[in-house]
Design an enzyme around this catalytic site. Structure first.
Site, PDB file in Angstrom:
ATOM      1  CE  LYS A   9      37.030  37.657  43.226  1.00  0.00           C
ATOM      2  NZ  LYS A   9      36.837  37.665  41.750  1.00  0.00           N
ATOM      3  CG  PHE A  57      34.898  41.725  33.177  1.00  0.00           C
ATOM      4  CD1 PHE A  57      35.621  41.935  34.349  1.00  0.00           C
ATOM      5  CD2 PHE A  57      35.573  41.254  32.053  1.00  0.00           C
ATOM      6  CE1 PHE A  57      36.986  41.689  34.402  1.00  0.00           C
ATOM      7  CE2 PHE A  57      36.954  41.010  32.100  1.00  0.00           C
ATOM      8  CZ  PHE A  57      37.653  41.230  33.282  1.00  0.00           C
ATOM      9  NE  ARG A  85      45.923  33.150  39.478  1.00  0.00           N
ATOM     10  CZ  ARG A  85      45.077  34.036  38.924  1.00  0.00           C
ATOM     11  NH1 ARG A  85      44.597  35.061  39.638  1.00  0.00           N
ATOM     12  NH2 ARG A  85      44.693  33.913  37.673  1.00  0.00           N
ATOM     13  CB  THR A  91      38.875  33.226  35.476  1.00  0.00           C
ATOM     14  OG1 THR A  91      40.269  33.541  35.487  1.00  0.00           O
ATOM     15  CG2 THR A  91      38.073  34.469  35.844  1.00  0.00           C
ATOM     16  NE  ARG A 102      38.401  32.061  41.038  1.00  0.00           N
ATOM     17  CZ  ARG A 102      39.326  32.816  40.441  1.00  0.00           C
ATOM     18  NH1 ARG A 102      40.084  32.290  39.484  1.00  0.00           N
ATOM     19  NH2 ARG A 102      39.487  34.074  40.785  1.00  0.00           N
ATOM     20  CG  HIS A 115      41.903  38.695  44.039  1.00  0.00           C
ATOM     21  ND1 HIS A 115      42.109  39.005  42.719  1.00  0.00           N
ATOM     22  CD2 HIS A 115      43.048  39.061  44.699  1.00  0.00           C
ATOM     23  CE1 HIS A 115      43.317  39.558  42.582  1.00  0.00           C
ATOM     24  NE2 HIS A 115      43.905  39.604  43.770  1.00  0.00           N
TER      25      HIS A 115
HETATM   26  P1  IDP Z   1      41.296  35.999  37.974  1.00  0.00           P
HETATM   27  O1  IDP Z   1      40.467  36.431  39.175  1.00  0.00           O
HETATM   28  O2  IDP Z   1      41.201  34.524  37.719  1.00  0.00           O
HETATM   29  O3  IDP Z   1      42.725  36.500  38.043  1.00  0.00           O
HETATM   30  P2  IDP Z   1      40.829  38.103  36.017  1.00  0.00           P
HETATM   31  O4  IDP Z   1      40.891  37.899  34.540  1.00  0.00           O
HETATM   32  O5  IDP Z   1      41.955  38.852  36.675  1.00  0.00           O
HETATM   33  O6  IDP Z   1      40.609  36.677  36.692  1.00  0.00           O
HETATM   34  O7  IDP Z   1      39.456  38.866  36.311  1.00  0.00           O
HETATM   35  C1  IDP Z   1      39.201  39.458  37.569  1.00  0.00           C
HETATM   36  C2  IDP Z   1      37.798  39.103  38.000  1.00  0.00           C
HETATM   37  O8  IDP Z   1      36.853  39.711  37.109  1.00  0.00           O
HETATM   38  C3  IDP Z   1      37.454  37.616  37.939  1.00  0.00           C
HETATM   39  O9  IDP Z   1      37.893  36.932  39.095  1.00  0.00           O
HETATM   40  C4  IDP Z   1      35.943  37.635  37.807  1.00  0.00           C
HETATM   41  O10 IDP Z   1      35.314  37.886  39.075  1.00  0.00           O
HETATM   42  C5  IDP Z   1      35.725  38.860  36.925  1.00  0.00           C
HETATM   43  N1  IDP Z   1      35.653  38.523  35.493  1.00  0.00           N
HETATM   44  C6  IDP Z   1      36.691  38.212  34.668  1.00  0.00           C
HETATM   45  N2  IDP Z   1      36.277  38.001  33.403  1.00  0.00           N
HETATM   46  C7  IDP Z   1      34.926  38.181  33.436  1.00  0.00           C
HETATM   47  C8  IDP Z   1      33.892  38.089  32.427  1.00  0.00           C
HETATM   48  O11 IDP Z   1      34.157  37.815  31.253  1.00  0.00           O
HETATM   49  N3  IDP Z   1      32.624  38.325  32.845  1.00  0.00           N
HETATM   50  C9  IDP Z   1      32.303  38.636  34.124  1.00  0.00           C
HETATM   51  N4  IDP Z   1      33.235  38.754  35.088  1.00  0.00           N
HETATM   52  C10 IDP Z   1      34.531  38.521  34.764  1.00  0.00           C
HETATM   53 MG    MG Z   2      43.500  38.467  38.026  1.00  0.00          MG
END
Ligand code: IDP
Ligand code: MG
Length: 154
Positions: A9, A57, A85, A91, A102, A115
């Site tokens: 990213k 978000f 993963r 996350t 991370r 991602h």
């Molecule tokens: P992941 O990347 O671990 O699969 P997802 O829930 O799919 O997580 O969310 C996608 C992306 O959105 C995350 O990687 C993060 O960059 C952002 N994100 C997720 N939840 C939040 C939040 O609560 N606040 C701010 N950004 C968030």
């Molecule tokens: Mg995701």
């Protein structure tokens, strides 16, 4: 063999962490079969993050991801989706275990460096979104003779 979509990213690129993060995947034994360095359009990101459209978000996420270039990669390996993963970690950087990407490099919620596709269906959809079929390169890393044994390759 499985393929997964990985995106380094904007925060990973801006912080000069592309090499370190890519090295982790290479050292694990994953093979790069596609790579593209680009500034992503909001349209493409809307498709990529379609499942998050209603989340609070979402707007900030699309802004962050389109603001600055990213490195998009298709990685291949046995169990690549779940292996990656696990390597990413939870996350949010502040929740992610040390030893994960991370967990080692980030402390933010949205700026979480990388991602990774979360299921075979997502991987197939996401790879199709970022790469044309001819941009996926079939090749045989010399070192892979010593990464997998015959049983792994079933
Ligand atoms: P992941 O990347 O671990 O699969 P997802 O829930 O799919 O997580 O969310 C996608 C992306 O959105 C995350 O990687 C993060 O960059 C952002 N994100 C997720 N939840 C939040 C939040 O609560 N606040 C701010 N950004 C968030
Ligand atoms: Mg995701």
């Amino acid at each position: 063999m499985e393929r997964t979509l990985i995106i380094l990213k904007p925060d990973a690129v801006q912080r000069g962490l592309m090499g370190k993060i890519l090295t982790r995947f290479e050292e694990k034994g994953l093979k790069v079969v596609g790579a593209r360095f680009a500034k992503l359009s909001e349209d493409l990101l809307a498709q990529h993050y379609q499942d998050h459209k209603e989340r609070p978000f979402y707007k900030g996420l699309v802004r962050f991801m389109s603001e600055s270039p990213v490195l998009v990669m298709a990685l291949e390996g046995v169990g690549a989706i779940s292996v990656c993963r696990k390597m990413l970690g939870a996350t949010f950087g502040r929740d992610a275990e040390p030893g994960t990407i991370r967990g080692d490099f980030g402390i933010s919620r949205s700026y979480n460096l990388v991602h990774g596709s979360d299921s075979p269906e997502a991987a197939q959809r996401e790879i199709g979104l970022f790469f044309d079929a001819e941009e996926i390169v079939e090749w045989h890393p010399a070192g892979h003779t010593w990464v997998y044994d015959a049983e792994d390759l079933g």
